[in-house]
Every structure is written in C-alpha cells, then in structure tokens.
Scaffold this active site. Structure first.
Site, PDB file in Angstrom:
ATOM      1  N   ASP A  71       0.809  -1.223   0.000  1.00  0.00           N
ATOM      2  CA  ASP A  71       0.000   0.000   0.000  1.00  0.00           C
ATOM      3  C   ASP A  71       0.843   1.275   0.000  1.00  0.00           C
ATOM      4  O   ASP A  71       0.461   2.273  -0.607  1.00  0.00           O
ATOM      5  CB  ASP A  71      -0.945   0.021   1.204  1.00  0.00           C
ATOM      6  CG  ASP A  71      -1.992  -1.085   1.142  1.00  0.00           C
ATOM      7  OD1 ASP A  71      -2.292  -1.571   0.036  1.00  0.00           O
ATOM      8  OD2 ASP A  71      -2.504  -1.460   2.206  1.00  0.00           O
TER       9      ASP A  71
ATOM     10  N   HIS B 294      -4.936  -2.405   2.407  1.00  0.00           N
ATOM     11  CA  HIS B 294      -5.224  -3.799   2.733  1.00  0.00           C
ATOM     12  C   HIS B 294      -5.415  -3.945   4.233  1.00  0.00           C
ATOM     13  O   HIS B 294      -4.699  -3.322   5.013  1.00  0.00           O
ATOM     14  CB  HIS B 294      -4.048  -4.691   2.321  1.00  0.00           C
ATOM     15  CG  HIS B 294      -3.926  -4.923   0.866  1.00  0.00           C
ATOM     16  ND1 HIS B 294      -3.406  -3.987  -0.007  1.00  0.00           N
ATOM     17  CD2 HIS B 294      -4.237  -6.010   0.108  1.00  0.00           C
ATOM     18  CE1 HIS B 294      -3.396  -4.482  -1.223  1.00  0.00           C
ATOM     19  NE2 HIS B 294      -3.901  -5.699  -1.186  1.00  0.00           N
TER      20      HIS B 294
END
Length: 155
Positions: A32, A81
């Site tokens: 991310d 996530h």
C-alpha cells in the site's frame, strides 16, 4: 502449544508467531505504501505468489517484482489492505502454514473506487533464524467497483 513442550520450544513458537504476523502486516504496508524493500523482504527468493485469475501465478523475486511493479502498482492509484483472522499451524520448528482473510479498498488507475475480499493461504519457512513467505495462494471472493463512490483524501 502444549504445556508438555519445553519452555524453549514454547518461547520459540511465540516468537515465531510474532515474526510471521509481522510478515502478514508488512505485506499490507509494503504494497500500500509502495515500499519495495519492505514488500520484497517478506518473500524467499524462490517464493511463489499464486494470485490466480485474472493476474496469474508468479515465481521468485523476479516474478513477484514483475507483477507488483509492472502490473499491480500501475493498476492502483491507492490501496489499503486489512488482514484479519490469522491462524497459524506449525508443521515443524522451521515450517508453518497460515490462513487469513483480507479486505482491500482502493482506487484503480481509471479512478474507480474498488473493494476486494479474499483469503490468503500461506506457507512460511524459517531459514537461518528468519521467517519469510515461501508460498501465498489467493482465493478471491469478490473484486467489485463501488458505483457512485469517490475515494479522496480529506481537504
């Protein structure tokens, strides 16, 4: 963990659980935040990442680098996530398997807000005292756009 095991074995399993949990978290943070060193650092050089359709399966650091840098990071403007429900089973002192659920929300490169739900089934291996992922199998439950939703940072 059984009480009949030695204190050394029990302590090793506790430390191993923490180390493996950190791998699962570093997958999310590395992907991310596009922190390549953190992301590739969780995988053994001969690891396999079985993402499945529509992406495929990828072997070793070279394959994982290709799919991450050339396909997935290009496909996502932003992603977050969240892994939960990690359950670990030790097959030996240096081998473990795990299962966890993942939800991801983000914006694809076409500006569409997306949500993903999946399950990760992992094989972990410890070499020279270091745990890493040897194999990750992804079972997608949904990969869906969020119509009418725009994900944007606060003003």
């Amino acid at each position: 963990m059984e009480m009949s095991e030695s204190i050394e074995t029990r302590l090793d399993r506790m430390e191993s659980r923490f180390a493996i949990h950190e791998l699962v978290s570093n997958y999310c943070h590395g992907f991310d935040k596009r922190d390549w060193d953190r992301f590739i650092g969780i995988w053994w050089e001969n690891a396999t990442w079985e993402i499945g359709p529509p992406f495929g399966n990828f072997e070793g650091h070279e394959g994982i680098s290709h799919v991450t840098r050339d396909i997935l990071w290009d496909a996502w403007l932003a992603s977050s996530h969240f892994t939960t429900n990690l359950v670990l089973t030790f097959d030996s002192d240096d081998s473990a398997s795990g299962i966890c659920d993942v939800d991801c929300i983000g914006t694809t490169s076409d500006g569409v807000a997306q949500t993903i739900s999946a399950t990760y089934r992992d094989d972990y291996e410890r070499r020279s005292g270091i745990w890493k992922i040897l194999r990750r199998r992804v079972a997608m439950h949904h990969f869906s756009p969020l119509p009418g939703v725009t994900l944007s940072p606060p003003e």
